[in-house]
Design a protein around this motif. Sequence first.
Motif, mmCIF file in Angstrom:
data_model
loop_
_atom_site.group_PDB
_atom_site.id
_atom_site.type_symbol
_atom_site.label_atom_id
_atom_site.label_comp_id
_atom_site.label_asym_id
_atom_site.label_seq_id
_atom_site.Cartn_x
_atom_site.Cartn_y
_atom_site.Cartn_z
ATOM 1 N N VAL A 436 -1.679 6.598 8.212
ATOM 2 C CA VAL A 436 -0.235 6.344 8.148
ATOM 3 C C VAL A 436 0.079 5.293 7.088
ATOM 4 C CG1 VAL A 436 1.724 5.320 9.392
ATOM 5 C CG2 VAL A 436 0.307 7.059 10.496
ATOM 6 N N VAL A 437 -0.659 4.195 7.108
ATOM 7 C CA VAL A 437 -0.395 3.118 6.157
ATOM 8 C C VAL A 437 -0.685 3.570 4.732
ATOM 9 C CG1 VAL A 437 -1.054 0.790 5.421
ATOM 10 C CG2 VAL A 437 -0.769 1.298 7.856
ATOM 11 N N SER A 438 -1.807 4.260 4.531
ATOM 12 C CA SER A 438 -2.176 4.690 3.171
ATOM 13 C C SER A 438 -1.145 5.645 2.578
ATOM 14 C CB SER A 438 -3.555 5.363 3.183
ATOM 15 O OG SER A 438 -3.520 6.576 3.905
ATOM 16 N N GLN A 439 -0.467 6.423 3.440
ATOM 17 C CA GLN A 439 0.518 7.395 2.966
ATOM 18 C C GLN A 439 1.916 6.808 2.789
ATOM 19 O OE1 GLN A 439 0.254 10.565 5.864
ATOM 20 N NE2 GLN A 439 -1.896 10.966 5.380
ATOM 21 N N THR A 440 2.169 5.655 3.435
ATOM 22 C CA THR A 440 3.548 5.148 3.427
ATOM 23 C C THR A 440 3.726 3.820 2.692
ATOM 24 O OG1 THR A 440 3.186 4.073 5.585
ATOM 25 C CG2 THR A 440 4.132 6.294 5.605
ATOM 26 N N ILE A 441 2.650 3.085 2.466
ATOM 27 C CA ILE A 441 2.826 1.765 1.866
ATOM 28 C C ILE A 441 2.912 1.849 0.345
ATOM 29 C CG2 ILE A 441 0.361 1.155 1.601
ATOM 30 C CD1 ILE A 441 1.152 -1.676 2.674
ATOM 31 N N ASP A 442 3.810 1.069 -0.222
ATOM 32 C CA ASP A 442 3.877 0.920 -1.674
ATOM 33 C C ASP A 442 2.668 0.082 -2.081
ATOM 34 O OD1 ASP A 442 4.371 0.099 -4.285
ATOM 35 O OD2 ASP A 442 6.521 -0.128 -3.978
ATOM 36 N N LYS A 443 1.820 0.640 -2.955
ATOM 37 C CA LYS A 443 0.524 0.010 -3.250
ATOM 38 C C LYS A 443 0.659 -1.407 -3.816
ATOM 39 C CE LYS A 443 -1.268 3.839 -1.835
ATOM 40 N NZ LYS A 443 -0.074 4.493 -1.337
ATOM 41 N N LYS A 444 1.773 -1.718 -4.458
ATOM 42 C CA LYS A 444 1.927 -3.067 -5.002
ATOM 43 C C LYS A 444 2.073 -4.103 -3.888
ATOM 44 C CE LYS A 444 6.966 -3.168 -5.684
ATOM 45 N NZ LYS A 444 8.060 -3.183 -6.660
ATOM 46 N N LEU A 445 2.432 -3.641 -2.672
ATOM 47 C CA LEU A 445 2.557 -4.571 -1.556
ATOM 48 C C LEU A 445 1.198 -5.087 -1.093
ATOM 49 C CD1 LEU A 445 5.306 -2.880 0.673
ATOM 50 C CD2 LEU A 445 5.571 -4.528 -1.186
ATOM 51 N N LEU A 446 0.115 -4.464 -1.565
ATOM 52 C CA LEU A 446 -1.229 -4.902 -1.199
ATOM 53 C C LEU A 446 -1.736 -6.026 -2.103
ATOM 54 C CD1 LEU A 446 -2.726 -1.356 -0.534
ATOM 55 C CD2 LEU A 446 -1.811 -2.972 1.142
ATOM 56 N N ILE A 447 -0.896 -6.448 -3.042
ATOM 57 C CA ILE A 447 -1.225 -7.582 -3.904
ATOM 58 C C ILE A 447 -0.308 -8.733 -3.507
ATOM 59 C CG2 ILE A 447 -1.355 -8.430 -6.277
ATOM 60 C CD1 ILE A 447 -1.472 -5.453 -7.153
ATOM 61 N N PRO A 448 -0.866 -9.893 -3.166
ATOM 62 C CA PRO A 448 -0.009 -11.021 -2.774
ATOM 63 C C PRO A 448 1.033 -11.320 -3.848
ATOM 64 C CG PRO A 448 -2.316 -11.538 -2.382
ATOM 65 C CD PRO A 448 -2.290 -10.239 -3.124
ATOM 66 N N GLU A 449 2.231 -11.667 -3.387
ATOM 67 C CA GLU A 449 3.337 -11.855 -4.312
ATOM 68 C C GLU A 449 3.971 -13.230 -4.147
ATOM 69 O OE1 GLU A 449 7.583 -9.619 -5.334
ATOM 70 O OE2 GLU A 449 6.767 -9.551 -3.303
ATOM 71 N N ILE A 450 4.288 -13.835 -5.258
ATOM 72 C CA ILE A 450 5.148 -15.020 -5.249
ATOM 73 C C ILE A 450 6.510 -14.576 -5.752
ATOM 74 C CG2 ILE A 450 5.634 -17.239 -6.353
ATOM 75 C CD1 ILE A 450 2.644 -17.760 -6.396
ATOM 76 N N LYS A 451 7.516 -14.743 -4.904
ATOM 77 C CA LYS A 451 8.882 -14.395 -5.300
ATOM 78 C C LYS A 451 9.604 -15.667 -5.729
ATOM 79 C CE LYS A 451 10.250 -10.130 -3.006
ATOM 80 N NZ LYS A 451 11.210 -9.489 -2.077
ATOM 81 N N ALA A 452 9.932 -15.729 -6.995
ATOM 82 C CA ALA A 452 10.637 -16.903 -7.515
ATOM 83 C C ALA A 452 12.129 -16.611 -7.612
ATOM 84 C CB ALA A 452 10.087 -17.288 -8.881
#
Length: 569
Positions: A436-452
């Motif tokens: 389920v996760v592999s089919q629905t997650i946006d792959k960029k969400l698997l990289i930690p993000e700093i939102k400025a």
Amino acid sequence: MRWTVNKKPDSKKLKVLQDALQVDEIIASLLVQRGIETYDEAKAFFRPSLKNLHDPFLMKGMAKAVARIEKAIANKENILVYGDYDVDGTTSVALLSSYLRTKYSLVQTYIPNRYDEGYGISMKGVKYAYEFNFTLIIALDCGIKAIDKVAYAKEKGIDFIICDHHRPGIEVPDAVAVLDPKQDDCNYPYKELCGCGVGFKLIQALASKEGKTIEDLVEYLDLVATAIAADIVPITGENRVLAYYGLKIINSSPRPGIKAIIDLVEKEELTITDVVFMIAPRINAAGRMEHGNYAVTLLTDMEYDEALKHAAEINQYNIDRREEDKKTTEAALLQIEEQNEQKQFTTVVYDENWHKGVIGIVASRLTETYYRPTLVFTKSGQKLAASARSVRDFDVYNALEACAEHIEQFGGHKYAAGLTLDEENYQAFKKAFEEVVSQTIDKKLLIPEIKADAEIDLKDITPKFYRILKQFAPYGPGNMTPVFVTNNLIDTGYGKCVGADKTHLRINVTQPDAGNMVAIGFSMADKFDLISEGKPFSAAYSIDENEWRGEVSLQLKLRDIKEAKTDIQ
């Protein structure tokens, strides 16, 4: 680590707000990003007012709940205040029980045992109520899915009022009243209250029937602010008002139990972050290591000396919890490495001997390490129990819902949930969850993000700028601490690794045509080469104050460092 910088808002909106508030463009931009576009909205944001709290009777079921409680008091019925064993649940129980006891004595509390009964309303709890002649149970921070338990109670002549904030299922329990702003047909204007927040709306409604105003209830807001902080709900709208005034109470006249914890940690003035990391873990430790009743006792203590004794006990539970947490995290990381599952889209681990009280914390730590939707399982009676944690912007609750055929029960939020299942279903569930996760997650969400929030220069950071910035607090989801990016920084030559084990980075940064500022990066000693020898670099950071020998100065609290001209989205 990927960095993303928020797009600059519409220039017309910025100009209107700048002119109205007489602030610079950066401050106006931060406000517009938070949905604040007018003078009145800014006033409500910067000057939270109790007058902006909503009428509690706008919540579906409130009138019925109040009428049933008034009837119970008139008929001298026994009332059982029932809540979950975490911070939100125990503060909720302390809040409602202490309020009811100011005018009525036949009130008792009940917290389920995490290990014997599990999360939420238990059959054991309902049987307890029947055995001791309780005819009304008020459930807080749980109950929205307890259809069979509420039905059983009704057969036994026990009424339920449910005060919850979790997502309802297709069907809601057949209770006298269900207070949950997340119900589709509930028109309450603010949907993000925590369980203690819903409980507060109930006492607000009860008090209003007696001619009392919101000012008469401010003393209860230390509990509400603690729950808001611990449950990581958005600190927007009504929650912002409740947290703002709750922090004032925490820092001026907290109840004896909270004062005792504050005195133990020896902190003079607490922020929401301090509540999250100092107050909440100690309250939580009671339910994790022993029983949530200890937390309720502490939070309802009337005498400081008694509270101090109970706070010391809970502090020891927290020390025990930290030791168990460390041991379990190390074992879980080893299991992931041995199973070579680092490249999967999910992290799912299990050991029947892990302490159920720490699996949620361990799930959070694994999420920080591998940045994957994570589940940590342990044995709980004849079942397996798990805590789930997610990465930013991925709804783990929806993912669990898609795997419901393998699960006995589950509940929770977008980023945190709990579930139980039969042991024979574990492998099938694990496989389904990964799919389920592999089919629905946006792959960029698997990289930690700093939102400025914005790119700025050092010269923009003035005392006046910071004075306004401080008024953005209290921070939390929906109003996070502002993060900035600055490019073309250079260390003046005084950068060094500091701390007892030299794991932290302290830099004296400068920029062309700007003065110097100190920047501190905790656990960032490995970035030293990026700033050495006068190499230009970019930094993502928040701004705070540093006090040294009575002198207060502004400093940058580093989130990450990159080589200059590295792509930033």
